[in-house]
Enzyme design. Structure first.
Site, mmCIF file in Angstrom:
data_model
loop_
_atom_site.group_PDB
_atom_site.id
_atom_site.type_symbol
_atom_site.label_atom_id
_atom_site.label_comp_id
_atom_site.label_asym_id
_atom_site.label_seq_id
_atom_site.Cartn_x
_atom_site.Cartn_y
_atom_site.Cartn_z
ATOM 1 N N GLU A 54 73.371 -27.206 124.338
ATOM 2 C CA GLU A 54 74.514 -27.748 123.599
ATOM 3 C C GLU A 54 75.823 -27.052 123.968
ATOM 4 O OE1 GLU A 54 74.300 -30.355 122.187
ATOM 5 O OE2 GLU A 54 72.485 -30.610 120.968
ATOM 6 N N HIS A 95 75.422 -24.208 114.913
ATOM 7 C CA HIS A 95 74.902 -25.578 114.984
ATOM 8 C C HIS A 95 73.472 -25.561 114.488
ATOM 9 C CE1 HIS A 95 73.427 -29.388 116.314
ATOM 10 N NE2 HIS A 95 72.750 -28.895 117.336
ATOM 11 N N HIS A 146 69.961 -27.984 112.620
ATOM 12 C CA HIS A 146 69.300 -29.255 112.355
ATOM 13 C C HIS A 146 68.823 -29.267 110.901
ATOM 14 C CE1 HIS A 146 68.216 -29.933 116.905
ATOM 15 N NE2 HIS A 146 69.510 -29.805 116.682
ATOM 16 N N TYR A 191 83.771 -30.259 95.214
ATOM 17 C CA TYR A 191 85.066 -29.788 95.711
ATOM 18 C C TYR A 191 84.974 -28.819 96.880
ATOM 19 C CZ TYR A 191 84.304 -25.498 92.965
ATOM 20 O OH TYR A 191 83.802 -24.324 92.453
ATOM 21 N N HIS A 196 71.107 -35.966 113.974
ATOM 22 C CA HIS A 196 71.059 -34.742 114.776
ATOM 23 C C HIS A 196 71.178 -33.484 113.910
ATOM 24 C CE1 HIS A 196 72.489 -32.669 118.750
ATOM 25 N NE2 HIS A 196 71.862 -31.818 117.961
ATOM 26 N N TYR A 206 90.899 -17.718 97.710
ATOM 27 C CA TYR A 206 89.718 -17.291 96.969
ATOM 28 C C TYR A 206 89.204 -15.947 97.507
ATOM 29 C CZ TYR A 206 84.964 -17.335 95.099
ATOM 30 O OH TYR A 206 83.795 -17.003 94.480
#
Length: 241
Positions: free
Chosen positions: A102, A120, A122, A141, A182, A237
């Protein structure tokens, strides 16, 4: 005198202090620390059930070098000697293991955003949602922490430039997206931030699937304005220096 300088250099190396007489030593130490953090994050995705086996990938940028998880190697087998890195063109500059398949997605993000780290996965709930909608319904939110409503990138074969292009479109103005059939991709200025965004995205997907599964009821959704307002508040925050 030469012997004394050599001994001083050895002491510096043992203490992890860059030796000014050895150019690039600081960069090597930084890459080693970054690789260790990358492996820790990759193993965390497995422990937290965001990936199975080697199905996801993680990267972190150190200067103009991108350290990435190698293709097809279980994360619990990675050692400091397995460091794998490429430049921003994809040319391998560190290690002998083949980088993740990837890589086009990772490089596309680094070339077009201020990302310093990418995760990344799955993840099950996020991947399920990616098959159902073109945008994650605004059920919470925390979508504001990713820049707004989370889009779903159209499907394309993994590892292709087409997928990378689709992902960039879905990422516009966002720090995370879903990839149809994906998984997920999120980025941040640190590995911890990129990972936390992945975890939040998976949680929001699970939340929507749970609420939407109640017979005869529809989840209430927030407006884009409410998401944007929350996003502004989330920027401040946490603890401040």
């Amino acid at each position: 005198m030469a012997e004394q300088r050599h001994e001083q250099g050895d002491v510096r190396e043992r203490r992890g202090v860059p030796d000014p007489q050895r150019p690039g030593r600081h960069a090597v130490l930084e890459e080693a620390r970054a690789w260790e953090a990358l492996v820790t994050t990759a193993r965390r995705t497995v422990a937290d059930q965001l990936v199975v086996g080697t199905s996801g990938n993680v990267s972190v940028r150190v200067g103009d070098t991108v350290l990435v998880t190698p293709s097809g190697v279980p994360y619990d087998r990675l050692t400091p000697d397995d460091v794998t890195g490429v430049d921003l063109t994809g040319r391998q500059v560190l290690g002998t293991l083949r980088p993740t398949s990837e890589l086009p997605m990772h490089l596309a993000v680094y070339r077009t955003t201020d990302a310093e780290a990418i995760v990344h996965t799955h993840a099950v709930h996020a991947t399920a949602v990616s098959t159902l909608v073109t945008e994650l319904p605004r059920v919470h939110y925390m979508a504001g922490a990713l820049g707004g409503p989370v889009r779903v990138a159209p499907y394309a074969t993994y590892g292709t430039q087409e997928l990378a292009d689709n992902m960039l479109t879905a990422l516009a103005g966002r720090s995370g997206c879903l990839l149809r059939n994906h998984g997920t991709l999120t980025y941040g200025t640190t590995l911890d931030q990129a990972y936390d965004r992945t975890a939040q995205l998976e949680w929001m997907c699970r939340l929507w699937l749970t609420a939407a599964s109640v017979p005869g009821l529809e989840p209430s959704l927030l407006t884009e304005e409410q998401i944007a307002e929350a996003g502004e508040r989330l920027r401040g925050y946490g603890q401040r220096d």
